[in-house]
Design a protein around this motif. Sequence first.
Motif, mmCIF file in Angstrom:
data_model
loop_
_atom_site.group_PDB
_atom_site.id
_atom_site.type_symbol
_atom_site.label_atom_id
_atom_site.label_comp_id
_atom_site.label_asym_id
_atom_site.label_seq_id
_atom_site.Cartn_x
_atom_site.Cartn_y
_atom_site.Cartn_z
ATOM 1 N N THR A 163 0.865 -1.186 0.000
ATOM 2 C CA THR A 163 0.000 0.000 0.000
ATOM 3 C C THR A 163 0.896 1.229 0.000
ATOM 4 O O THR A 163 2.010 1.191 0.509
ATOM 5 C CB THR A 163 -0.911 0.028 1.246
ATOM 6 O OG1 THR A 163 -0.126 0.331 2.410
ATOM 7 C CG2 THR A 163 -1.632 -1.289 1.433
ATOM 8 N N TYR A 167 1.620 -6.893 -6.054
ATOM 9 C CA TYR A 167 0.326 -6.212 -6.056
ATOM 10 C C TYR A 167 0.513 -4.791 -5.509
ATOM 11 O O TYR A 167 1.109 -4.593 -4.456
ATOM 12 C CB TYR A 167 -0.682 -6.954 -5.178
ATOM 13 C CG TYR A 167 -1.038 -8.326 -5.680
ATOM 14 C CD1 TYR A 167 -1.737 -8.488 -6.874
ATOM 15 C CD2 TYR A 167 -0.687 -9.463 -4.949
ATOM 16 C CE1 TYR A 167 -2.073 -9.762 -7.338
ATOM 17 C CE2 TYR A 167 -1.028 -10.732 -5.402
ATOM 18 C CZ TYR A 167 -1.705 -10.880 -6.597
ATOM 19 O OH TYR A 167 -2.029 -12.136 -7.043
ATOM 20 N N MET A 227 -1.624 -1.537 -4.443
ATOM 21 C CA MET A 227 -2.944 -0.973 -4.189
ATOM 22 C C MET A 227 -2.950 0.512 -4.525
ATOM 23 O O MET A 227 -2.143 1.283 -4.021
ATOM 24 C CB MET A 227 -3.350 -1.179 -2.725
ATOM 25 C CG MET A 227 -4.771 -0.717 -2.420
ATOM 26 S SD MET A 227 -5.306 -1.094 -0.730
ATOM 27 C CE MET A 227 -5.585 -2.860 -0.862
ATOM 28 N N ARG A 260 -5.596 3.975 -5.305
ATOM 29 C CA ARG A 260 -6.937 4.547 -5.220
ATOM 30 C C ARG A 260 -6.987 5.835 -6.044
ATOM 31 O O ARG A 260 -5.947 6.449 -6.308
ATOM 32 C CB ARG A 260 -7.303 4.855 -3.765
ATOM 33 C CG ARG A 260 -6.400 5.890 -3.104
ATOM 34 C CD ARG A 260 -6.741 6.048 -1.639
ATOM 35 N NE ARG A 260 -5.832 6.958 -0.951
ATOM 36 C CZ ARG A 260 -6.008 8.265 -0.853
ATOM 37 N NH1 ARG A 260 -7.061 8.834 -1.421
ATOM 38 N NH2 ARG A 260 -5.143 9.025 -0.204
ATOM 39 N N VAL A 306 -4.008 -3.066 -8.005
ATOM 40 C CA VAL A 306 -5.206 -3.433 -7.251
ATOM 41 C C VAL A 306 -5.966 -2.150 -6.948
ATOM 42 O O VAL A 306 -5.456 -1.275 -6.228
ATOM 43 C CB VAL A 306 -4.834 -4.150 -5.936
ATOM 44 C CG1 VAL A 306 -6.092 -4.426 -5.116
ATOM 45 C CG2 VAL A 306 -4.074 -5.434 -6.223
ATOM 46 N N GLY A 359 -8.333 -0.140 -4.997
ATOM 47 C CA GLY A 359 -8.935 -0.250 -3.672
ATOM 48 C C GLY A 359 -8.554 0.936 -2.820
ATOM 49 O O GLY A 359 -7.750 1.783 -3.209
ATOM 50 N N MET A 407 -12.344 -3.217 -2.055
ATOM 51 C CA MET A 407 -12.024 -4.228 -3.064
ATOM 52 C C MET A 407 -13.259 -5.046 -3.412
ATOM 53 O O MET A 407 -14.095 -5.345 -2.564
ATOM 54 C CB MET A 407 -10.913 -5.158 -2.564
ATOM 55 C CG MET A 407 -9.595 -4.455 -2.316
ATOM 56 S SD MET A 407 -8.228 -5.589 -1.985
ATOM 57 C CE MET A 407 -8.768 -6.404 -0.486
ATOM 58 N N THR A 450 -11.348 -9.187 -6.620
ATOM 59 C CA THR A 450 -10.022 -8.763 -6.183
ATOM 60 C C THR A 450 -9.582 -9.520 -4.943
ATOM 61 O O THR A 450 -8.426 -9.953 -4.827
ATOM 62 C CB THR A 450 -10.017 -7.245 -5.898
ATOM 63 O OG1 THR A 450 -10.375 -6.544 -7.080
ATOM 64 C CG2 THR A 450 -8.640 -6.784 -5.452
#
Length: 533
Positions: free
Chosen positions: A40, A65, A67, A69, A106, A108, A117, A121
Amino acid sequence: MASDINEANNLSNSSESQASENNGRSEIAEFYNGTNVLVTGGTGFIGKLLIEKLLRSCPGIVTMYMMVRPKKGKSPEERFKESFDEVVYDRLRQEKPDFLKKVVMVVGDAAEEDLGMTPETREMLKNTNFIFHVAAHIRFDDKLRVLVNTNVRTTKCLLLWARQLTNLKAFVYVSTAFSNCLHKTIEEIHYKPPIEADNLISLVNSLNDDQLEAIGPALFPEIPNNYIVSKAAAENVVLKYGDGIPAGIVRPSIVTATAEEPIKAWTNNLYGVTGPAVGTGIGLMRTMHVIPEHKADIIPADYVVATVIAAAWDIGTRESLRKLEPGTTLPDVERVPVYNAVTSSQKPLTWQQYLEWNREYGMQVPSVKCIWYFMFICARYEFLFHIYAFFLQTIPGFIVDNVARLMGRTPMLLDAYRKIHKFSVATQYFSTREWDFRNENVQTLWRNLNSDDQKIFNFNVENIDWREYFYYYLRGLRMYIVGDPMDTLDEARVKYSRLRVVHYTVVTLVVLLLLWIAASLVLFVWPYYHWNY
């Protein structure tokens, strides 16, 4: 001169490439083989460096992955693409041209319910092995609700989800060394938060912003800002909801530009001490409230990233070796280990040294974007800081902005000084205090690495040569923050020489004016004094 950073990067890259040839003997790289990693905050400063380092030095990672937004009107897809366009990924692109095939975006938002998510996902991420929670809201003066939802609630949501993962090897939360700043000595232990995290979340959910602002000073009278409240509570969340899973906390101090990799002196933001360094370098910022002899605990970002990666390895191997009898409990520091990524305990640096080297090396490479010659006064006392700020920043800003209005231009300087003053007031708590940070866990972790891992994942701060670091640091700020390539240096030096003449001319005229005013006052008062006495 213009090739200093490039030459240094070539030497650094060849040195680590040689070490990387021994990746087969890297215990850390082997630990990441065949794994899936979730990061993240991957579009942020530390997040970019972490993703780059993991993909370059742990080639066995299967999937990364990331994340993302939506933010500031940009879609996750736009932010994802822009992130990998930066120069920080150039070395990875050269060494591993197909690295993007491993990276999966990803969509989210960890601050939302279910992490924002979709069920699809979640299904995709069920085999995640490592979670690096780097995302954070770091504006000191923001509303408590924003900071709690982003920093505390996010961490809780991620941990609750992480507890469902059957193949989790490590969850690493990146905090701050100042999360427990009310303590003079900060060890690698868990401290009692100013308020339990769940209670803080409930409080935010039940009150409006005005009510929160009204009761904040009463609830947290000694804590300097809401950011610290949120980070302390987030650590409480990790301790509570990280129990029973391989979780740990890394607490970096003031993070600055890279020392060595993937490129020297890279940074992409003005947070921490970078803003003042740039502000003074271009002649904009002229004073700050700071105690010169106090320790300035700054740490290069690549040292932090190496610590985070090694900490995950340490946490994971601790968990795999741990065989507890039913009903057995471990101390907090063993259940959720803490790593203080700091420098003052091994390689101390004072604010005086920091300011001197900023001045020395900054003046060697002035920018064509400088607006004034270097001038900086260190204010030991708060009342002097406000006096200096008024005369050296506010008044010049007022004058220049009014001249700009007369010329039909947009006034901007006074607004810039308001922001600088706001920043200075918000950070003076940290620039006028010092702490005794302990980092025994980090030192032990370093000693536990084999020789190959010590070359590849260097976080031994005793290796830092501060003078050399600042030599490149100021050049890096010029290139990466100011956006001024080194090939403009000759032009900049000519401009800087002219600014120097103008600066000392103005200083001389001001001094003469003050002397004239003082002499006039004496001549005006003296006859009355002489007559009466």
